[in-house]
Structure formats: structure tokens, C-alpha cells
Design an enzyme around this catalytic site. Structure first.
Site, PDB file in Angstrom:
ATOM      1  N   GLU A  26       0.853  -1.182   0.000  1.00  0.00           N
ATOM      2  CA  GLU A  26       0.000   0.000   0.000  1.00  0.00           C
ATOM      3  C   GLU A  26       0.884   1.225   0.000  1.00  0.00           C
ATOM      4  OE1 GLU A  26      -3.140  -0.572   2.761  1.00  0.00           O
ATOM      5  OE2 GLU A  26      -3.400   1.571   3.050  1.00  0.00           O
ATOM      6  N   TYR A  29      -1.049   6.585  -2.231  1.00  0.00           N
ATOM      7  CA  TYR A  29      -2.197   6.865  -3.100  1.00  0.00           C
ATOM      8  C   TYR A  29      -3.142   5.693  -3.280  1.00  0.00           C
ATOM      9  CZ  TYR A  29      -1.895  11.587  -4.900  1.00  0.00           C
ATOM     10  OH  TYR A  29      -1.954  12.937  -5.027  1.00  0.00           O
ATOM     11  N   VAL A  32      -1.826  -2.075  -3.902  1.00  0.00           N
ATOM     12  CA  VAL A  32      -1.300  -2.853  -5.023  1.00  0.00           C
ATOM     13  C   VAL A  32      -1.563  -4.330  -4.746  1.00  0.00           C
ATOM     14  CG1 VAL A  32       0.728  -3.361  -6.437  1.00  0.00           C
ATOM     15  CG2 VAL A  32       0.504  -1.109  -5.378  1.00  0.00           C
ATOM     16  N   ASP A 136      11.180  10.631  -7.682  1.00  0.00           N
ATOM     17  CA  ASP A 136      10.955   9.948  -6.402  1.00  0.00           C
ATOM     18  C   ASP A 136      11.802   8.675  -6.330  1.00  0.00           C
ATOM     19  OD1 ASP A 136       9.871   9.808  -3.893  1.00  0.00           O
ATOM     20  OD2 ASP A 136       7.932   8.992  -4.534  1.00  0.00           O
TER      21      ASP A 136
HETATM   22  N1  LIG Z   1       4.689  -4.032  -9.956  1.00  0.00           N
HETATM   23  C1  LIG Z   1       4.786  -4.498  -8.711  1.00  0.00           C
HETATM   24  N2  LIG Z   1       5.171  -5.765  -8.472  1.00  0.00           N
HETATM   25  C2  LIG Z   1       5.287  -6.234  -7.195  1.00  0.00           C
HETATM   26  N3  LIG Z   1       5.052  -5.489  -6.084  1.00  0.00           N
HETATM   27  C3  LIG Z   1       4.676  -4.203  -6.262  1.00  0.00           C
HETATM   28  C4  LIG Z   1       4.521  -3.641  -7.568  1.00  0.00           C
HETATM   29  N4  LIG Z   1       4.170  -2.341  -7.434  1.00  0.00           N
HETATM   30  C5  LIG Z   1       4.096  -2.104  -6.121  1.00  0.00           C
HETATM   31  N5  LIG Z   1       4.395  -3.209  -5.397  1.00  0.00           N
HETATM   32  C6  LIG Z   1       4.390  -3.346  -3.936  1.00  0.00           C
HETATM   33  O1  LIG Z   1       3.384  -2.474  -3.436  1.00  0.00           O
HETATM   34  C7  LIG Z   1       3.966  -1.480  -2.579  1.00  0.00           C
HETATM   35  C8  LIG Z   1       3.199  -0.179  -2.725  1.00  0.00           C
HETATM   36  O2  LIG Z   1       3.477   0.394  -3.987  1.00  0.00           O
HETATM   37  P1  LIG Z   1       3.038   1.885  -4.354  1.00  0.00           P
HETATM   38  O3  LIG Z   1       3.633   2.207  -5.666  1.00  0.00           O
HETATM   39  O4  LIG Z   1       1.559   2.004  -4.252  1.00  0.00           O
HETATM   40  O5  LIG Z   1       3.544   2.774  -3.171  1.00  0.00           O
HETATM   41  P2  LIG Z   1       4.988   3.186  -2.630  1.00  0.00           P
HETATM   42  O6  LIG Z   1       5.857   3.513  -3.802  1.00  0.00           O
HETATM   43  O7  LIG Z   1       5.502   2.113  -1.713  1.00  0.00           O
HETATM   44  O8  LIG Z   1       4.660   4.458  -1.750  1.00  0.00           O
HETATM   45  P3  LIG Z   1       4.496   5.987  -2.199  1.00  0.00           P
HETATM   46  O9  LIG Z   1       3.360   6.032  -3.175  1.00  0.00           O
HETATM   47  O10 LIG Z   1       4.198   6.678  -0.929  1.00  0.00           O
HETATM   48  O11 LIG Z   1       5.822   6.411  -2.791  1.00  0.00           O
HETATM   49  C9  LIG Z   1       5.444  -1.435  -2.990  1.00  0.00           C
HETATM   50  O12 LIG Z   1       6.263  -0.968  -1.954  1.00  0.00           O
HETATM   51  C10 LIG Z   1       5.722  -2.907  -3.324  1.00  0.00           C
HETATM   52  O13 LIG Z   1       5.948  -3.660  -2.140  1.00  0.00           O
END
Ligand SMILES: Nc1ncnc2c1ncn2[C@@H]1O[C@H](COP(=O)(O)OP(=O)(O)OP(=O)(O)O)[C@@H](O)[C@H]1O
Length: 479
Positions: A26, A29, A32, A136
């Protein structure tokens, strides 16, 4: 790799296309989820974002859609369906670099850091050559495949430069990783990502970015005024690695090398391949299979009791006030499959007390309100998905409130979760253990097992191949 989705699958209800296996993490925003595309059995990651911030969302999609690189997470398709934006993208089985460090309980070794930095630099060279700034870069936004390949992810705050607009001024990113020129709002370009990569290299070596013990809002004032940060114990690392960090963390962006140039630096030019991460990833997958995530969840709950301060996620611009928003990345546990998300380091518990220091100490006076707004997770749409009990209501433009729509699979996952956590009342006899395991659960188990087996085969192949290549090299050198 292009999308496996046909044009007619890109409209209508996405629920019919995917079988969701479980939650991966999560962010600030949205949530996932790991999913299987039913027609092709292809694995993918589904990101669900409440569609109330269309501008931000459109930007993330348009930037991802235009990317075709092995070093950038592949975009497959997107749908706006009943209040949510769904984004289907490439699934990276080892989660983020931050996940791997946290679950593995260790920072990365120097050759592993070199391998990740090489992947990130290839990804940045690709983006920058197309006028895109990621904005980022941090360990939480670098995803790893089970064979250890690093890919850039999370384009939620990425920016596009145009010929008329070769410099950006918006303050955006995650505070500890932000370049000085981004904070100073003097205009920045693609080189801001190189600074963030330098900070990420320190994060992978030391386990946290510089100034992590300081409240992020104070760190924002220190980054432009203090000398460039270094590794905590430089003598523990090679001169080449120390030099690579110093080059990335050149304070004056005009003198900071671009991705192309840094790819020639011996630290990354001589970096080992992705297989250098295989053993660590296998260990992490083993730990997950052995229930590391469950004990992690308990720990997370304990931690929540101890620290009230929110985790600090990515800063984005509130388009109505034109002020940065800091959204709390209060991240919950992956229910199956891969790894739990990790937010930035929590601010130091005592930091708030120091927010308004005397100017004579050399620290500028400020309050969090001047910088942006802390939004606790309960006010972020994504949090609602997992916390119906909190009863958060969305209020539409006309002031009417409505309960957020829940995709069918979320209702299913939640029902499953509730079934497994709600104990029977003490005065009733315990129900017999369930014997009828659902096909979805079996599929999730099968999927996880196969994934680990594939990772093991990859690791075995890589290590045998490396040994044979070395033998060939020695034999050919001897000729
Ligand atoms: N394509 C993917 N494959 C596998 N795991 C994923 C993938 N995308 C996201 N995740 C998992 O979901 C988590 C949340 O991803 P998300 O992009 O929503 O937020 P974030 O980058 O961790 O936080 P922020 O949006 O605050 O920068 C990630 O940290 C990762 O563990």
C-alpha cells in the site's frame, strides 16, 4: 515486453479479467495487488487508486504508458471503473529493494548495491533521454524481479520536461531523498534524480537515508545548507563506492554527472549481474513462506502503539492550494504472495518538539503547516479499502457523502480475511477446522510455490553459468 491485453479488454469491468491472489502493499495513493490475467494466466500487479485526483493519475499513466525498457516496470493497461483507477503492470516478484532489506533483516552488500545502481542508471538514462524526470527515486520505488533485475516504479510524481519548460520548480518527492535544488525551488532538471540515486545508494548501504533521525521537515532545511552527505562509515566501503556517492551527491547540479556519464563510473561499469542478488532474494522468499510477514504484522501493530508520528511518504502538490502534501504511508501487510510495503523511516518521536527552534541556533523557524499538510492514513482514499470499520466517508463536490465502491475482489479478500481473524465467542464451541479449501487459496499457494521454484532454478542456472563462463575465460586466456 508489450501488453497481453486485447483492445476490447481495455474497456468495461476489469473485475472480469483478473483473479486477484492477494495484496502486495500500500502506498500513499492506493493499494497494489498481485493478480492473474485469467485468459492468458499471465501474472501482473494491479494498482487501485481512488479516482478523485484525476490529474495526478492521468500523469502517472501517460508517463508509464510511453515507456518500453527492461529497466522500467512495464505498463499493461488501465481502467476507470466505478470510482477507482485500475493500473495493470508488470509483476516484480521480490517487491521493492526496501522490502528486501526489511524482510531480509539486512542492508545490501557493495556488489549488490552496484548491481541495483547500474539497473537504476539504465532506467534513468532511458527516462531522461525522453525528457522525463522520475522525482521519487528511493529504495521503496525500485522493484526487483525474482532473478534480481532492478526496475524503476511508481511514476505518481514523475514529471515531463518540454522544450519550453526545460526546468521544473515544483517541490515534489520524498523529503530525505530530495536534491537541494528541488527544495530551494531554483529550478531543477533530470539531474535531481541522480542526487536521489546517491541518497538511495547510502540507504542501501546504511539502511536509511542521511538525516533519518531528524524530522523530515527539518531535514528539508538542512539538505541545501549542509555539505553533501556521505556513508556513515566510509572506511567500511571501497574508494570506488565512496567516489560514486560523492559524484551523485554533487551539490551544484551544473557539475553533477548525468546518467550516461555515471554508467562509465567503475563502480557501475564493473558491477556484477542481477544474479548477485539471487541468494538474498531466495532467503527473503523463504522467510515469507515461513511466515515472516505474519510476525512482521504483529511487530507493525506493536510499533503503531509506540509511535504516533506518521510515516512520511512521497510529497505531492495539492493542486488547489499549490502547496505540497505529505501523505502518510501507513502501510499494511501483504496478505499473500509477495512483500509488504515499507514507508520512509518514521520521524524521530521527539522531533515535533524541535519544530520551532530558535533562529539563533542556525535552524530556520518553521511549522509543518508552512511546508504542507500531514494527512493521516484514514483520510486517504486507499486506506478506506482496508479499513471499513473506520467508516471514512468520501465527500463529493456537492458536499454529499458516499461510501467508497469496493471492487468485487476486495470484498472477497476482506471476507476471507475476516473469516480468518475473527475468533468464535468464548461461550460457543469452536467450529471444526475448515477442510474445504477454496480453489482461489489453492491457486495462491500453487502460485507462490512455483514462483519460488522458478527463482531457485534461476539462481542455480546463474551460479552454474557464472562458474562456466569463468572457466571459459581462464581457458581462453591460457591459449
Ligand atoms: N509491480 C509491482 N510488483 C510487485 N510489487 C509491487 C509492484 N508495485 C508495487 N508493489 C508493492 O506495493 C507497494 C506499494 O506500492 P506503491 O507504488 O503504491 O507505493 P509506494 O511507492 O511504496 O509508496 P508511495 O506512493 O508513498 O511512494 C510497494 O512498496 C511494493 O511492495
Amino acid at each position: 515486453m508489450s501488453s497481453f491485453l486485447t483492445p476490447d479488454e481495455l474497456s468495461g469491468d476489469p473485475n472480469r479479467l483478473f483473479s486477484v491472489v492477494g495484496k502486495l502493499g500500500e502506498g500513499s495513493y492506493g493499494t497494489v495487488h498481485k493478480a492473474i490475467h485469467i485468459r492468458t494466466s499471465a501474472l501482473c500487479a494491479l494498482k487501485l487508486i481512488p479516482a478523485d485526483d484525476v490529474d495526478d493519475i492521468d500523469k502517472e499513466i501517460s508517463i508509464m504508458r510511453g515507456c518500453e525498457s527492461d529497466f522500467v516496470v512495464q505498463f499493461y493497461g488501465s481502467w476507470v471503473w466505478e470510482g477507482y483507477l485500475w493500473i495493470a503492470m508488470e509483476y516484480c516478484g521480490a517487491g521493492s529493494v526496501a522490502d528486501v532489506m526489511r524482510i531480509g533483516g539486512a542492508t545490501l552488500r557493495e556488489p549488490q548495491i552496484a548491481s541495483v545502481c547500474a539497473g537504476v542508471l539504465h532506467g534513468l538514462r532511458y527516462l531522461h533521454s525522453r525528457g522525463k524526470i522520475h522525482r521519487d527515486i528511493k529504495a521503496g520505488n525500485i522493484l526487483l524481479t525474482t532473478s534480481g533485475a532492478a526496475k524503476l516504479a511508481d511514476f505518481g510524481v514523475a514529471g515531463q520536461l518540454s522544450e519550453n519548460n526545460a526546468k521544473r520548480t515544483t517541490v515534489i518527492g520524498t523529503p530525505f531523498w530530495m536534491a537541494p535544488e528541488v527544495i530551494q525551488e531554483v529550478g531543477y532538471n533530470t539531474l535531481a534524480d541522480i542526487w536521489s540515486l546517491g541518497i538511495t545508494a547510502i540507504e542501501m548501504a546504511d539502511g536509511h537515508p542521511p538525516y533519518h533521525k531528524i524530522h523530515p521537515m527539518r531535514a528539508i532545511f538542512m539538505i541545501p545548507t549542509k555539505p553533501a552527505p556521505k556513508l556513515e562509515t566510509p572506511s567500511k566501503w571501497s574508494d570506488t563506492f565512496n567516489d560514486f556517492i560523492a559524484r551523485c551527491l554533487t551539490k551544484n547540479p551544473a557539475q553533477r554527472p548525468a546518467a550516461d556519464e555515471l554508467l562509465q563510473h567503475p563502480f557501475v561499469a564493473n558491477a556484477p549481474g542481477a544474479s548477485v542478488l539471487s541468494e538474498t532474494i531466495l532467503d527473503v522468499l523463504d522467510k515469507i513462506a515461513a511466515g515472516a510477514l505474519e510476525s512482521d504484522e504483529e511487530q507493525e501493530e506493536d510499533d503503531t502503539d509506540e509511535h504516533d508520528a506518521p510515516d512520511i511518504g512521497t510529497m505531492r502538490l495539492d493542486t488547489s492550494t499549490m502547496k505540497p502534501i505529505v501523505r502518510a504511508a501507513n502501510i499494511s501487510l501483504a496478505t499473500s504472495g509477495t512483500l509488504k510495503a515499507r514507508g520512509s523511516e518514521p520521524p524521530h518521536p521527539s522531533a515535533d518538539k524541535n519544530d520551532e527552534e530558535d533562529a539563533s541556533t542556525g535552524t530556520m523557524q518553521f511549522s509543518t503547516m508552512q511546508i504542507g499538510t500531514f494527512r493521516p492514513q484514514s483520510t486517504v482514499g486507499a486506506g478506506d479499502l482496508d479499513n471499513p470499520a473506520a467508516g471514512t466517508m468520501h465527500v463529493d463536490g456537492a458536499g454529499r457523502s458516499h461510501q467508497p465502491y469496493q471492487p468485487a475482489f476486495m470484498q472477497y479478500l476482506r471476507a476471507q480475511q475476516q473469516q480468518s481473524v475473527q475468533p468464535a465467542p468464548a461461550h460457543l464451541p469452536q467450529p471444526p477446522p475448515p477442510v474445504d479449501i477454496s480453489a482461489r487459496t489453492l491457486l495462491a499457494r500453487l502460485d507462490r510455490t512455483i514462483e519460488m521454484e522458478v527463482a531457485a532454478v534461476h539462481a542455480k542456472y546463474d551460479s552454474q553459468r557464472t562458474a562456466l563462463l569463468e572457466r571459459i575465460r581462464v581457458e581462453e586466456d591460457g591459449l
